[in-house]
Design a protein around this motif. Sequence first.
Motif, PDB file in Angstrom:
ATOM      1  N   ALA A  19       0.759  -1.257  -0.143  1.00 24.64           N
ATOM      2  CA  ALA A  19       0.195   0.229  -0.126  1.00 24.64           C
ATOM      3  C   ALA A  19       1.016   1.342   0.095  1.00 24.64           C
ATOM      4  O   ALA A  19       0.605   2.389  -0.626  1.00 24.64           O
ATOM      5  CB  ALA A  19      -0.897  -0.121   1.024  1.00 24.64           C
ATOM      6  N   ALA A  20       1.868   1.605   1.123  1.00 19.06           N
ATOM      7  CA  ALA A  20       2.948   2.210   0.702  1.00 19.06           C
ATOM      8  C   ALA A  20       3.052   2.485  -0.297  1.00 19.06           C
ATOM      9  O   ALA A  20       3.948   3.546  -0.587  1.00 19.06           O
ATOM     10  CB  ALA A  20       3.493   2.097   1.759  1.00 19.06           C
ATOM     11  N   LEU A  21       3.434   1.425  -1.190  1.00 17.80           N
ATOM     12  CA  LEU A  21       4.273   1.562  -2.676  1.00 17.80           C
ATOM     13  C   LEU A  21       3.451   1.985  -4.197  1.00 17.80           C
ATOM     14  O   LEU A  21       3.496   2.093  -4.995  1.00 17.80           O
ATOM     15  CB  LEU A  21       4.952   0.075  -3.498  1.00 17.80           C
ATOM     16  N   ARG A  22       2.097   1.726  -3.101  1.00 17.96           N
ATOM     17  CA  ARG A  22       1.093   2.334  -4.229  1.00 17.96           C
ATOM     18  C   ARG A  22       1.237   0.848  -5.589  1.00 17.96           C
ATOM     19  O   ARG A  22       0.998   1.170  -6.832  1.00 17.96           O
ATOM     20  CB  ARG A  22       1.158   3.316  -4.832  1.00 17.96           C
ATOM     21  N   ALA A  23       0.867  -0.417  -5.177  1.00 20.16           N
ATOM     22  CA  ALA A  23       1.709  -1.513  -5.720  1.00 20.16           C
ATOM     23  C   ALA A  23       0.174  -2.365  -5.011  1.00 20.16           C
ATOM     24  O   ALA A  23       0.478  -3.309  -5.495  1.00 20.16           O
ATOM     25  CB  ALA A  23       2.717  -1.801  -5.684  1.00 20.16           C
ATOM     26  N   LEU A  24      -0.712  -2.209  -4.380  1.00 22.45           N
ATOM     27  CA  LEU A  24      -1.048  -2.992  -3.991  1.00 22.45           C
ATOM     28  C   LEU A  24      -1.902  -3.979  -4.897  1.00 22.45           C
ATOM     29  O   LEU A  24      -3.065  -5.090  -4.404  1.00 22.45           O
ATOM     30  CB  LEU A  24      -2.679  -2.354  -2.561  1.00 22.45           C
TER      31      LEU A  24
END
Length: 209
Positions: free
Chosen positions: A173-178
């Motif tokens: 989620a922090a990497l915007r890759a969820l």
Amino acid sequence: MQLLVVICRRGVPVGVSQARSATHCTDMRGSTAGLADTLASGSRAHAALLECADALFASLVVAPAVVTYWKSTWTLMDLYVLPDDPVGSAAACAAFGLCCDLLFSVFQTQLSKYLRPERGRLTYYIVSRLCTGVAGVACVGAWRGVWNLLNECTGDSARTLLSTTAAATLSLAALRALRNICAAPFAVAVDSPQDYFDVPTMFRTVGTI
């Protein structure tokens, strides 16, 4: 090859035009198997029918077939990749899978440049499908390797499972890759010559190696 890593970022990706960014995001969003032109050319009822049929095909045919391939390949690795050494087997599969993924990501531009139907259809077809076969085994190997290493090294207590799940989810989620947690078999790619060797990466950078 179409190794799908479902990452669509807002804005213009690094080193890629706005048009290409929009194309990638559109390709990654749904399960439409190359029917966009057909859908646009017919009536609304016809388009709705085709869209429904496309969704059913992706969900009821392609997805189970992908899961079947994964399960069978995974079991073959259980049987033949260091079966008496669980940790070594997992490490070998993880190393093979992740290294192949790295190589395909780095050399995707060269593969797309030199392996094209107009340079020889038979050569293109054979080599592209061989690459897909290797990539498929590597993908399953990476999954199996990391999965089994976690099983062997962290255990299966509820506390451990909850902590690793939370850590992985928050990191993605922090990497915007969820969205990657619902990639295959929920993302469908078509074996078309255009972008066949594309391996989507985080920032959509263009390879220069």
